[in-house]
Design an enzyme around this catalytic site. Structure first.
Site, PDB file in Angstrom:
ATOM      1  CE1 TYR A 145      -3.932   2.183   0.632  1.00  0.00           C
ATOM      2  CE2 TYR A 145      -2.598   3.181   2.360  1.00  0.00           C
ATOM      3  CZ  TYR A 145      -3.718   3.205   1.556  1.00  0.00           C
ATOM      4  OH  TYR A 145      -4.621   4.230   1.668  1.00  0.00           O
ATOM      5  N   GLY A 148       2.958   1.414  -3.045  1.00  0.00           N
ATOM      6  CA  GLY A 148       2.022   1.562  -4.164  1.00  0.00           C
ATOM      7  C   GLY A 148       1.610   3.017  -4.334  1.00  0.00           C
ATOM      8  CB  VAL A 188     -13.021   5.124  13.625  1.00  0.00           C
ATOM      9  CG1 VAL A 188     -14.343   5.750  14.037  1.00  0.00           C
ATOM     10  CG2 VAL A 188     -11.877   6.103  13.867  1.00  0.00           C
ATOM     11  CG  PHE A 191     -11.935   1.242  19.013  1.00  0.00           C
ATOM     12  CD1 PHE A 191     -11.408  -0.047  19.063  1.00  0.00           C
ATOM     13  CD2 PHE A 191     -11.084   2.317  19.290  1.00  0.00           C
ATOM     14  CE1 PHE A 191     -10.064  -0.269  19.363  1.00  0.00           C
ATOM     15  CE2 PHE A 191      -9.747   2.106  19.594  1.00  0.00           C
ATOM     16  CZ  PHE A 191      -9.230   0.816  19.633  1.00  0.00           C
TER      17      PHE A 191
HETATM   18  P1  NAD Z   1     -12.776   2.020   0.494  1.00  0.00           P
HETATM   19  O1  NAD Z   1     -12.131   0.672   0.591  1.00  0.00           O
HETATM   20  O2  NAD Z   1     -14.077   2.246   1.162  1.00  0.00           O
HETATM   21  O3  NAD Z   1     -12.953   2.429  -1.032  1.00  0.00           O
HETATM   22  C1  NAD Z   1     -12.116   1.997  -2.071  1.00  0.00           C
HETATM   23  C2  NAD Z   1     -13.000   1.698  -3.280  1.00  0.00           C
HETATM   24  O4  NAD Z   1     -12.162   1.302  -4.385  1.00  0.00           O
HETATM   25  C3  NAD Z   1     -13.972   0.535  -3.029  1.00  0.00           C
HETATM   26  O5  NAD Z   1     -15.259   0.877  -3.493  1.00  0.00           O
HETATM   27  C4  NAD Z   1     -13.373  -0.611  -3.815  1.00  0.00           C
HETATM   28  O6  NAD Z   1     -14.326  -1.569  -4.222  1.00  0.00           O
HETATM   29  C5  NAD Z   1     -12.723   0.131  -4.976  1.00  0.00           C
HETATM   30  N1  NAD Z   1     -11.619  -0.598  -5.593  1.00  0.00           N
HETATM   31  C6  NAD Z   1     -10.571  -1.205  -4.983  1.00  0.00           C
HETATM   32  N2  NAD Z   1      -9.747  -1.760  -5.892  1.00  0.00           N
HETATM   33  C7  NAD Z   1     -10.285  -1.480  -7.114  1.00  0.00           C
HETATM   34  C8  NAD Z   1      -9.909  -1.790  -8.444  1.00  0.00           C
HETATM   35  N3  NAD Z   1      -8.799  -2.505  -8.708  1.00  0.00           N
HETATM   36  N4  NAD Z   1     -10.689  -1.371  -9.456  1.00  0.00           N
HETATM   37  C9  NAD Z   1     -11.829  -0.655  -9.209  1.00  0.00           C
HETATM   38  N5  NAD Z   1     -12.238  -0.333  -7.964  1.00  0.00           N
HETATM   39  C10 NAD Z   1     -11.470  -0.752  -6.938  1.00  0.00           C
HETATM   40  O7  NAD Z   1     -11.691   3.057   1.007  1.00  0.00           O
HETATM   41  P2  NAD Z   1     -11.790   4.630   1.246  1.00  0.00           P
HETATM   42  O8  NAD Z   1     -11.532   4.863   2.673  1.00  0.00           O
HETATM   43  O9  NAD Z   1     -13.014   5.178   0.628  1.00  0.00           O
HETATM   44  O10 NAD Z   1     -10.516   5.138   0.441  1.00  0.00           O
HETATM   45  C11 NAD Z   1     -10.620   5.742  -0.837  1.00  0.00           C
HETATM   46  C12 NAD Z   1      -9.245   6.193  -1.301  1.00  0.00           C
HETATM   47  O11 NAD Z   1      -8.695   7.124  -0.364  1.00  0.00           O
HETATM   48  C13 NAD Z   1      -8.228   5.057  -1.440  1.00  0.00           C
HETATM   49  O12 NAD Z   1      -7.435   5.290  -2.572  1.00  0.00           O
HETATM   50  C14 NAD Z   1      -7.399   5.183  -0.191  1.00  0.00           C
HETATM   51  O13 NAD Z   1      -6.088   4.706  -0.384  1.00  0.00           O
HETATM   52  C15 NAD Z   1      -7.418   6.685   0.060  1.00  0.00           C
HETATM   53  N6  NAD Z   1      -7.199   6.998   1.480  1.00  0.00           N
HETATM   54  C16 NAD Z   1      -8.198   6.815   2.387  1.00  0.00           C
HETATM   55  C17 NAD Z   1      -7.956   7.094   3.737  1.00  0.00           C
HETATM   56  C18 NAD Z   1      -9.022   6.952   4.781  1.00  0.00           C
HETATM   57  O14 NAD Z   1      -8.724   7.168   5.957  1.00  0.00           O
HETATM   58  N7  NAD Z   1     -10.254   6.631   4.461  1.00  0.00           N
HETATM   59  C19 NAD Z   1      -6.692   7.535   4.138  1.00  0.00           C
HETATM   60  C20 NAD Z   1      -5.695   7.681   3.184  1.00  0.00           C
HETATM   61  C21 NAD Z   1      -5.967   7.428   1.854  1.00  0.00           C
HETATM   62  N1  UDP Z   2      -5.923  -0.478  15.875  1.00  0.00           N
HETATM   63  C1  UDP Z   2      -6.289  -0.934  17.137  1.00  0.00           C
HETATM   64  N2  UDP Z   2      -7.382  -1.741  17.244  1.00  0.00           N
HETATM   65  C2  UDP Z   2      -8.144  -2.099  16.178  1.00  0.00           C
HETATM   66  C3  UDP Z   2      -7.773  -1.615  14.893  1.00  0.00           C
HETATM   67  C4  UDP Z   2      -6.650  -0.812  14.781  1.00  0.00           C
HETATM   68  O1  UDP Z   2      -5.625  -0.628  18.136  1.00  0.00           O
HETATM   69  O2  UDP Z   2      -9.128  -2.818  16.363  1.00  0.00           O
HETATM   70  C5  UDP Z   2      -4.753   0.424  15.759  1.00  0.00           C
HETATM   71  C6  UDP Z   2      -3.746   0.056  14.661  1.00  0.00           C
HETATM   72  O3  UDP Z   2      -2.793  -0.856  15.149  1.00  0.00           O
HETATM   73  C7  UDP Z   2      -3.143   1.421  14.357  1.00  0.00           C
HETATM   74  C8  UDP Z   2      -4.302   2.394  14.580  1.00  0.00           C
HETATM   75  O4  UDP Z   2      -5.244   1.693  15.401  1.00  0.00           O
HETATM   76  O5  UDP Z   2      -2.128   1.722  15.273  1.00  0.00           O
HETATM   77  C9  UDP Z   2      -4.980   2.848  13.305  1.00  0.00           C
HETATM   78  O6  UDP Z   2      -5.284   1.689  12.557  1.00  0.00           O
HETATM   79  P1  UDP Z   2      -6.098   1.745  11.194  1.00  0.00           P
HETATM   80  O7  UDP Z   2      -6.086   0.374  10.631  1.00  0.00           O
HETATM   81  O8  UDP Z   2      -7.405   2.410  11.421  1.00  0.00           O
HETATM   82  O9  UDP Z   2      -5.266   2.753  10.266  1.00  0.00           O
HETATM   83  P2  UDP Z   2      -3.713   2.940   9.909  1.00  0.00           P
HETATM   84  O10 UDP Z   2      -2.853   2.069  10.756  1.00  0.00           O
HETATM   85  O11 UDP Z   2      -3.624   2.575   8.472  1.00  0.00           O
HETATM   86  O12 UDP Z   2      -3.470   4.368  10.206  1.00  0.00           O
END
Ligand code: NAD
Ligand code: UDP
Length: 314
Positions: A145, A148, A188, A191
């Site tokens: 990730y 990527g 989130v 929890f």
């Molecule tokens: P999510 O998993 O809810 O949404 C991702 C969507 O992409 C899904 O609908 C999934 O089916 C689709 N998808 C995955 N692989 C695909 C593929 N190969 N072809 C077509 N569709 C595909 O996640 P999200 O939280 O909505 O995240 C959306 C974007 O924002 C992602 O790129 C993620 O990396 C980025 N992002 C999100 C967060 C966050 O906290 N939510 C943080 C950092 C970055």
């Molecule tokens: N985490 C946790 N309990 C859970 C899920 C996640 O303590 O049930 C922790 C995880 O180890 C990380 C933080 O919460 O330190 C945020 O995790 P999340 O998967 O939401 O996002 P990311 O690590 O990608 O920021």
């Protein structure tokens, strides 16, 4: 003429909220998704609307469409999901972004990449400004990730340099809100679902690691401002309010059932110790800052999960 938007990953958490904003503004939207972590339910309310089209497609395959703007969000975001098939995750980030940039170049569209704070890895600089280049393990379980998204950013800037493709790169910090999946695996939703089900809340490690949580409405406002503005980014969009994971667990527990226990589980490999965005650039360039505190944003998020779990039980 109305703007034609392509939202990849549009059936997911952030994508579906973005689509709501674009549709309410009267724009045309093509939602493209392979439904790996997305759900039709998230965009069902737009099916049949003349401005809305839905395409089941995987971004690792090229596609030809006529659009003005590409909001490139397709990629699983939760560690549980992106580690399910890490090779596919890397393909989605690289090939998916390559295909979408190819489309942007062909039709002269502007592309916004949903990048991530994970490009900073387990940061040695705290809080993280955009100028920090990160500390990412290239061979760990999060690398598919993190790396990527890093190569996806690189591709964007090389398309800009080589082909003058219009790009916007957004580094998203942990975002939460309604429409996350109950089994999403992120902290989130975990929890809240655990507390609503009367189970102990699972702290990974001792819960002293920190994250900064942004409410989805704030995030989408920042995303739209970035797309509409002149700055290519990368720009951090997140809420600088930093919490330990234990503090988050206590906030959730106290709102749902103060008698629940907090239990511990092993800390996953390469789990970043701390994370907090510097958002000076977003303030200066986009006039953006978050408005919703974690305490405020938890309320509608808890209400959403309460209703979903109640419906699932019927
Ligand atoms: P999510 O998993 O809810 O949404 C991702 C969507 O992409 C899904 O609908 C999934 O089916 C689709 N998808 C995955 N692989 C695909 C593929 N190969 N072809 C077509 N569709 C595909 O996640 P999200 O939280 O909505 O995240 C959306 C974007 O924002 C992602 O790129 C993620 O990396 C980025 N992002 C999100 C967060 C966050 O906290 N939510 C943080 C950092 C970055
Ligand atoms: N985490 C946790 N309990 C859970 C899920 C996640 O303590 O049930 C922790 C995880 O180890 C990380 C933080 O919460 O330190 C945020 O995790 P999340 O998967 O939401 O996002 P990311 O690590 O990608 O920021």
């Amino acid at each position: 003429m109305t703007t034609r938007n392509l939202v990849t990953g549009g059936a997911g958490f952030l994508g579906s909220h973005l689509i709501d904003r674009l549709m309410h503004a009267g724009e045309e939207v093509i939602c493209l998704d392979n439904y790996f972590t997305g759900r039709k339910d998230n965009i069902r309310h737009w099916l049949g609307h003349p401005n809305f089209e839905l395409i089941r497609h995987d971004v690792t395959d090229p596609i030809r469409l006529e659009v003005d703007r590409i909001w490139h969000l397709a990629c699983p975001a939760s560690p549980v999901h992106y580690q399910f098939n890490p090779i596919k995750t890397a393909k989605t980030s690289f090939l998916g972004t390559y295909n979408m940039l190819g489309l942007a170049r062909r039709v002269g569209a502007r592309l916004l990449l949903a990048s991530t704070s994970e490009v900073y890895g387990d940061p040695e600089v705290h809080p993280q400004p955009e100028s920090y280049r990160g500390c990412v393990n290239t061979i760990g379980i999060r690398s598919c990730y993190d790396e990527g998204k890093r190569i996806a950013e690189t591709l964007c800037f090389d398309y800009q340099r080589m082909h003058n493709t219009e790009i916007r790169v957004m580094r998203i910090f942990n975002t939460y809100g309604p429409r996350m999946l109950p089994d999403d695996g992120r902290v989130v939703s975990n929890f809240i679902v655990q507390a609503l089900q009367g189970q102990p809340l699972t702290l990974y490690g001792d819960g002293s690691q920190t994250r900064s949580f942004c409410y989805v409405d704030d995030l989408i406002e920042g995303m739209i401002r970035l797309m509409n503005g002149a700055n290519t980014g990368p720009i951090n969009i997140g809420n600088p309010g930093e919490f330990t994971i234990r503090q988050l667990a206590e906030l959730v527990r106290d709102r749902i059932n103060p008698s629940l226990e907090l239990t511990t589980r092993p800390l996953p490999q390469d789990d970043p110790l701390q994370r907090q965005p510097v958002i000076d650039l977003a303030r200066q360039e986009l006039g953006w800052e978050p408005k919703v505190t974690l305490e405020q944003g938890l309320e509608p998020t808890i209400a959403y999960f309460r209703e979903r779990l109640a419906n699932a039980a019927c």
